[in-house]
Motif scaffolding. Structure first.
Motif, PDB file in Angstrom:
ATOM      1  N   GLY A   1      61.486  51.412  14.523  1.00 48.54           N
ATOM      2  CA  GLY A   1      60.911  51.936  15.758  1.00 48.54           C
ATOM      3  C   GLY A   1      61.211  53.406  15.947  1.00 48.54           C
ATOM      4  O   GLY A   1      60.875  53.990  16.961  1.00 48.54           O
TER       5      GLY A   1
ATOM      6  N   ALA B   1      66.003  52.947  22.751  1.00 41.95           N
ATOM      7  CA  ALA B   1      65.492  51.749  23.412  1.00 41.95           C
ATOM      8  C   ALA B   1      64.098  52.062  23.923  1.00 41.95           C
ATOM      9  O   ALA B   1      63.905  53.004  24.675  1.00 41.95           O
ATOM     10  N   THR B   2      63.120  51.286  23.476  1.00 41.54           N
ATOM     11  CA  THR B   2      61.749  51.521  23.919  1.00 41.54           C
ATOM     12  C   THR B   2      61.208  50.238  24.519  1.00 41.54           C
ATOM     13  O   THR B   2      61.799  49.178  24.368  1.00 41.54           O
ATOM     14  N   LEU B   3      60.091  50.327  25.209  1.00 40.04           N
ATOM     15  CA  LEU B   3      59.432  49.109  25.677  1.00 40.04           C
ATOM     16  C   LEU B   3      58.082  49.003  24.991  1.00 40.04           C
ATOM     17  O   LEU B   3      57.543  49.991  24.519  1.00 40.04           O
ATOM     18  N   PHE B   4      57.577  47.774  24.950  1.00 44.65           N
ATOM     19  CA  PHE B   4      56.315  47.524  24.240  1.00 44.65           C
ATOM     20  C   PHE B   4      55.304  48.640  24.423  1.00 44.65           C
ATOM     21  O   PHE B   4      55.088  49.119  25.531  1.00 44.65           O
ATOM     22  N   LYS B   5      54.650  48.990  23.316  1.00 46.55           N
ATOM     23  CA  LYS B   5      53.571  49.967  23.420  1.00 46.55           C
ATOM     24  C   LYS B   5      52.317  49.283  23.942  1.00 46.55           C
ATOM     25  O   LYS B   5      51.524  49.850  24.657  1.00 46.55           O
ATOM     26  N   SER B   6      52.150  48.013  23.573  1.00 40.05           N
ATOM     27  CA  SER B   6      50.939  47.312  23.983  1.00 40.05           C
ATOM     28  C   SER B   6      51.236  46.436  25.195  1.00 40.05           C
ATOM     29  O   SER B   6      52.379  46.109  25.468  1.00 40.05           O
ATOM     30  N   THR B   7      50.187  46.070  25.908  1.00 44.48           N
ATOM     31  CA  THR B   7      50.384  45.105  26.990  1.00 44.48           C
ATOM     32  C   THR B   7      49.611  43.845  26.631  1.00 44.48           C
ATOM     33  O   THR B   7      48.547  43.903  26.041  1.00 44.48           O
ATOM     34  N   VAL B   8      50.174  42.725  26.959  1.00 43.40           N
ATOM     35  CA  VAL B   8      49.449  41.470  26.771  1.00 43.40           C
ATOM     36  C   VAL B   8      49.457  40.733  28.092  1.00 43.40           C
ATOM     37  O   VAL B   8      50.437  40.748  28.828  1.00 43.40           O
TER      38      VAL B   8
ATOM     39  N   GLN C   1      49.663  37.272  29.599  1.00 39.00           N
ATOM     40  CA  GLN C   1      50.005  35.900  29.250  1.00 39.00           C
ATOM     41  C   GLN C   1      49.869  35.040  30.490  1.00 39.00           C
ATOM     42  O   GLN C   1      49.743  35.543  31.593  1.00 39.00           O
ATOM     43  N   LYS C   2      49.910  33.767  30.268  1.00 39.35           N
ATOM     44  CA  LYS C   2      49.617  32.902  31.407  1.00 39.35           C
ATOM     45  C   LYS C   2      50.835  32.602  32.286  1.00 39.35           C
ATOM     46  O   LYS C   2      50.713  31.896  33.271  1.00 39.35           O
ATOM     47  N   GLY C   3      51.991  33.192  31.957  1.00 34.33           N
ATOM     48  CA  GLY C   3      53.150  32.982  32.816  1.00 34.33           C
ATOM     49  C   GLY C   3      53.653  31.557  32.743  1.00 34.33           C
ATOM     50  O   GLY C   3      53.801  31.015  31.678  1.00 34.33           O
TER      51      GLY C   3
END
Lengths: 337, 815
Positions: free
Chosen positions: B424, B489-496, B498-500
């Motif tokens: 990363g 420390a990074t956070l997701f580049k993509s968003t998804v 999800q149905k929770g």
């Protein structure tokens, strides 16, 4: 009719003048102006009177009612003053009628708050079987039959191929088999290992598993997500440390420590004088695990992590003995409000 | 892996303190589980010299003791000693009065059979250097300064012992050199390999012995040497001390050398007494089925074809890679030794050691996979040490069978981009710097760079790194040496999206909240229970709840099968709380039960059903308000009704059940249509008596799997009524057997349009009511959607109700 009413008024005044106690007063009150009292009844029956009498009688009755109410109120004050200290006093220090709520088990609290944190980061919650195939529990996680890593997870078997899951990690494989990327799941539940019961070991415990797979997931994302989790669970002031670790189903593998909350990382008895508390294992999903689940390991990468819920609860609440979780002593359970 | 700081320093230069070293190693994946000064808890132990030994005479049977005089430079002291292994002139650790030892505590002079003993001669275990009890006192080196405190002797008392946790994929770290190599890799300080000096005799090893490997798959490499004309005796102090630092008990010079070289290099070795190898032949073969072999620990073992043995012409002489045999053991009489250095198949070795439950330092290394190219180095190192210690002579040449098969170098391609993709971060400012860093790291770890292209390079990991199999393993090494702490420390580049949570999880959470709202505390019971629970629950032998899944290898008797019901766990928890003097107990559990698969032969996994169980009991009077509140079957039912209402479960039938653990009269099942969703009742007193619970227990168990599909989650708003309702109360006397549910049902059907509700407000039995009857009082609520009802209309319906109840139940009106 008018006469009757006048008589009634006279009778009322006679009676009330001799009243001495609140009980008697109450009785008179209900007799005349209560729900089934005389005046009330008469007011109800007014409809049956000849049309021309109605307004007058109605007025008279309402006047009487008002008069009675006033007299009763005055008498109430009088009795109260006369009786002075003898009147029943309300002791507001008496406990209220209790509506005691129950409590959620501390392990459940940890599972739920963990789920919430990860739901907030776009994860979804999945469930899986506790009685699991050896394949999912070990083999598909890169732990074949004679792998030394099996030593750390002595298992309860039902048949040679079926066992009580020793970790929630089988849910990584089950999820990937059923879903194509992107994947972000969290799975919690009971796990079992053949460990004798003592203050830090239990043959049954709970694990929290996480998995994220996508095109561009890196070790640095794992760090970000885990730091976020730790600080939400333990507090913003806690530091988080990653060390190399080994779990056959991740590569690179990591162990995660949080700074000890008791000594603020200076080192004390509870953290073994290291200033750090080990809380989870994590790492990048091993390409072989991705491949066995049918993913293209050149295209996708992911991270996974797993931790013991009891361990988290013990650290968060300062519980010193894992056995307390399963004794179900109300003195213990009722503290987790 | 136990090793000491000073010992590591002989193999690599270290300029870190022991604490700093432990910290650095742990950040590189080698965690010191314990770190302690070598002589922790030792105070006032001096180097002493024995000047005389005489037997202690006196009391009966006391001849085991002797009186020694010990010279501690300025004075001579008399002590009583039980050990036998010392002689006059020996240097020994001597603790004086006032000193202290880790396991013993403070030492005081005391009189033993008339002799006043002014201290104690110490063994290795008394100094905290050995876990088990040492066989005799520790004999020290003659060059140590007489009268000096041991803990202040440089290079000896100032040492620190580490106990490292080694991951099972890194058997190369189960050696001093392995750990020193890691230190060298991240500090850049040079590694010092041990010196090997062998003077070979003229006789050739091949003339004295031949080796035949029959099962090459289980023993791909077998090497050996012979050392001739040696003398077996106690090892010199320096070697014994090193072994103690490594947590190994010294035995004799030959065994000590093989053990030390194993700890030094990670290659287990074995020494055979050459005289006991029959037929001048070593055969590596699978054991004959039923072959009997006595291992060094004196245990006779019956072997199978799955076990690999080292044999001579006639018999097995070692259980390969696990333990040697008594028949060829090194003894004081041994003159010539055959040294074995081999590579055994990890899986087979592991199976054998597990089969016999015989885990040794050797098997612990073989099963994880040792360096396939490390046999000759370790063999020569041991041969060299034996020559140095014993004046024995090495025969010329080395036996080396199957040498090349395991050492075909691996070739792994490493893509520079992949490093960044996995970690990363680029591990340097510029791309070329990153490349240099990567190559630099790999070289430090002794990887060979075969060639380099613009975007990738090809490497060969060192032979001792069997764990490095593919690109990602190489990337882990780069991340490790780069330092996990240096990765951002990074956070997701993509968003998804999800149905929770699933519907199911939401409803489970709701059930939990409702029960908590009813004052119940959530418990978690063990999934494993004992079949004896079914006995005290009075379940007949064929009852379906007894069809439990069995564990093949339970740990304790109380947990041998998987629960089929939450009931025993609930009752056990009540019992626990009663035993701890708790009086108001309301518990619930949401957990799984387990049943064998019945109709699905293809489904290998059993059935897991989620159940919701609850139990209440109240002992004693309770507080000011509670004393009037009964915790009875209707209290329990109230909880159930609250739950059903919250889940929008309507039209449930409360029927009587026949579970044997419920009281006959208070034994209910709840059905929704034809589906049984719950059982509930009062626990049979025989059972509460058995559990020493001095009050009634009321309990329910809901089957979530049956319940779930019936639950309505949607809320639909109904407009508020526009016209007032009329309420009428009636009170009737009916025979006991008429149930309120029947009355209610029949009443409602009299006018389903206007009659909206029937609510019970009193049940009465007493003098005014004849025996066998009860008075039931209820109110009816009438309401029309489109107009105001008149009293007359309502009166008519009430009359019909009275009539109907009279006809059906002989209900008489009570005034």
């Amino acid at each position: 009719m008018e006469r009757d009413i006048k008589k009634l008024i006279e009778q009322f005044h006679n009676q009330i003048s001799s009243v001495k106690t609140p009980e008697d007063l109450k009785k008179i009150k209900s007799e005349y102006i209560g729900r089934k009292g005389v005046i009330t009844q008469m007011l109800k029956n007014i409809t049956s009177l000849p049309e021309e009498d109605k307004p007058k009688i109605g007025q008279l009755l309402n006047q009487a009612k008002g008069e009675f109410q006033h007299a009763i109120l005055e008498k109430e004050k009088e009795i109260f003053q006369e009786e002075g200290g003898r009147v029943e006093q309300i002791d507001l220090t008496i406990p209220g009628r209790n509506f005691k709520l129950g409590t959620i088990h501390p392990v459940e609290l940890i599972l739920k708050s963990t789920e919430e944190i990860f739901l907030g980061m776009g994860f979804c919650v999945v469930d899986g079987p506790e009685i699991e195939l050896d394949y999912y529990n070990f083999e598909a996680l890169n732990i074949p039959k004679d792998h030394p890593a099996r030593d750390d997870q002595d298992s309860f078997y039902i048949t040679p191929e079926v066992l009580l899951r020793t970790q929630t990690s089988p849910m990584q494989v089950r999820t990937m088999e059923n879903q194509s990327p992107p994947v972000r799941i969290i799975s919690t539940g009971k796990c079992y290992r053949r460990d004798a019961i003592d203050s830090t070991h239990s043959p049954m415990f709970h694990q929290i598993e996480g998995l994220a797979v996508d095109k561009d997931i890196a070790l640095s994302d794992l760090k970000g997500v885990i730091i976020e989790f730790c600080q939400q669970i333990f507090g913003k002031d806690r530091r988080v440390r990653f060390r190399p670790g080994y779990f056959p189903f991740v590569e690179p593998g990591a162990e995660v420590d949080v700074s000890c909350g008791l000594c603020q990382g200076k080192g004390c008895q509870s953290c073994g004088y290291s200033g750090w508390l080990e809380i989870m294992g994590a790492g990048m999903v091993h390409p072989h695990v991705l491949e066995m689940a049918g993913y293209d390991s050149e295209k996708y990468t992911g991270f996974a992590f797993g931790m013991g819920a009891e361990r988290i609860a013990m650290l968060k609440y300062g519980i010193n003995d894992i056995r307390l979780f399963f004794e179900n002593d109300l003195r213990f359970l009722s503290q987790f409000k | 892996m136990q090793v000491s700081y000073n010992l590591l320093k002989e193999y690599v230069d270290i300029d870190l303190t022991p604490e700093e070293l432990a910290e650095r190693l742990s950040m590189n994946g080698i965690v010191a589980e314990h770190t302690k000064p070598v002589l922790e808890g030792v105070k006032g132990v001096l180097v002493g010299k024995i000047t005389s030994i005489k037997p202690l005479k006196g009391g009966e049977g006391s001849s085991n003791l002797s009186i020694c005089t010990v010279d501690i430079k300025n004075q001579e002291l008399e002590v009583v000693c039980g050990a036998k292994n010392m002689k006059v002139g020996d240097y020994i650790p001597f603790v004086t009065e006032g000193g202290s030892l880790p396991a013993v505590g403070k030492i005081e002079g005391k009189s033993i059979q008339g002799v006043f003993s002014k201290g104690m001669i110490c063994s290795a275990s008394e100094l905290g250097l050995e876990k088990g009890k040492s066989p005799g006192v520790l004999i020290l080196d003659h060059n140590l300064p007489l009268g000096e405190r041991m803990e202040s002797i440089l290079g000896l008392g100032d040492d620190v012992i580490f106990d490292f946790e080694i991951f099972s994929n890194r058997p190369d770290l189960m050696s001093i050199i392995g750990i020193a190599r890691e230190i060298s890799a991240f500090t850049g300080k040079p590694l010092h390999q041990p010196e090997i000096k062998i003077t070979e005799a003229e006789d050739r090893v091949n003339d004295r012995i031949s080796v035949e490997v029959k099962d090459e798959d289980l023993c791909p490499r077998y090497a050996g040497r012979i050392v001739q004309g040696l003398k077996v005796e106690e090892s010199p102090f320096w070697l014994r001390w090193k072994l103690l630092l490594l947590g190994i008990r010294p035995i004799n010079n030959i065994v000590d050398v093989t053990n030390y070289v194993m700890m030094e290099t990670g290659q287990p070795l074995h020494a055979f007494d050459l005289d006991y190898i029959h037929g001048q032949k070593i055969i590596v073969r699978r054991a004959h089925p039923g072959e009997i072999f006595r291992t060094l620990d004196g245990v006779e073992r019956i072997l199978t074809e799955e076990n690999l043995v080292i044999a001579d012409r006639d018999r097995a002489i070692a259980l390969a890679g696990v333990m040697g045999g008594e028949n060829s053991e090194i003894t004081e009489k041994t003159k010539d030794v055959f040294l074995e250095s081999a590579y055994f198949d990890p899986i087979n070795n592991r199976r054998t050691s597990r089969y016999f439950a015989l885990r040794t330092d050797a098997s612990n290394r073989f099963e994880k996979g040792i360096d396939p190219d490390g046999q000759i180095f370790a063999l020569n190192r041991a041969a060299s040490l034996i020559e140095q210690l014993t004046l024995g002579k090495n025969l010329a040449g080395v036996i080396d069978q199957g040498s090349n098969k395991l050492t075909i170098p691996k070739k792994i391609e490493l893509n520079f981009n992949k490093v960044k993709r996995i970690i990363g971060t680029s591990i340097a400012e510029t791309e070329s710097e990153a490349k240099d860093n990567i190559i630099n790291i790999l070289k430090k770890l002794e990887f060979k760079i075969n060639y380099q292209e613009t975007h990738f390079l090809e490497v060969t990991p060192p032979s001792f790194r069997e764990d490095i199999q593919r690109e990602v393993d190489v990337i882990e090494e780069i991340a490790r040496l780069f330092g996990y702490e240096n990765i951002p420390a990074t956070l997701f580049k993509s968003t998804v999206v999800q149905k929770g949570r699933s519907e199911r999880q939401i409803i489970i959470d709701k059930i939990r909240k409702v029960l908590v709202g009813c004052g119940m505390h959530q418990m978690i019971g063990y999934s494993m229970i004992s079949p004896s629970c079914f006995d005290w629950l009075r379940l007949p032998a064929t009852h379906y709840l007894r069809q439990a899944i069995k564990l093949t290898n339970p740990l304790i008797q109380e947990q041998t099968i998987m629960r089929t019901t939450l009931v025993p766990g609930l009752l056990k928890a009540i019992q626990w709380n009663v035993n701890h003097s708790l009086e108001k107990i309301k518990l619930f559990e949401i957990g799984r039960v387990y049943f064998p698969q019945e109709n699905k032969p293809d489904e290998p996994l059993p059935v897991e059903k989620l159940m919701v169980g609850g139990a209440i009991t109240k002992i004693g009077r309770g507080d000011i308000w509670e004393k009037s509140e009964q915790w009875d079957i209707f209290y329990l039912k109230g909880i159930l009704e609250a739950l059903f209402e919250e889940l929008h479960l309507i039209d449930l039938d409360y029927l009587s059940g026949e579970l044997p653990f419920f009281n006959q009269e208070q034994n209910g099942i709840i059905k929704a249509g034809n589906k049984k969703i719950a059982v509930w009742g009062k626990v049979e007193q025989e059972i509460t008596d058995f559990l020493d619970i001095p009050a009634n227990v009321y309990l329910f168990e809901l089957d979530f799997t049956e319940l779930y599909p019936l639950i309505e989650r949607d809320i639909t708003f109904k407009p508020l009524p526009r016209y007032p309702f009329i309420k009428r109360d009636i009170s009737i006397v009916v025979p006991e057997e008429v149930a309120f549910a029947q009355i209610k049902k029949e009443t409602l059907t009299v006018n389903p349009v206007l009659l909206k509700q029937v609510e019970l407000f009193d049940v009465f039995r007493g003098r005014q009511i004849k025996k066998g009857y009860k008075s039931i009082a209820f109110s009816m609520v009438f309401q029309a959607e489109e107009r105001t009802l008149t009293d007359m209309e309502v009166d008519k319906i009430v009359e019909s109700v009275k009539m109907k109840l009279y006809q059906l139940f002989q209900a008489e009106l009570r005034e």
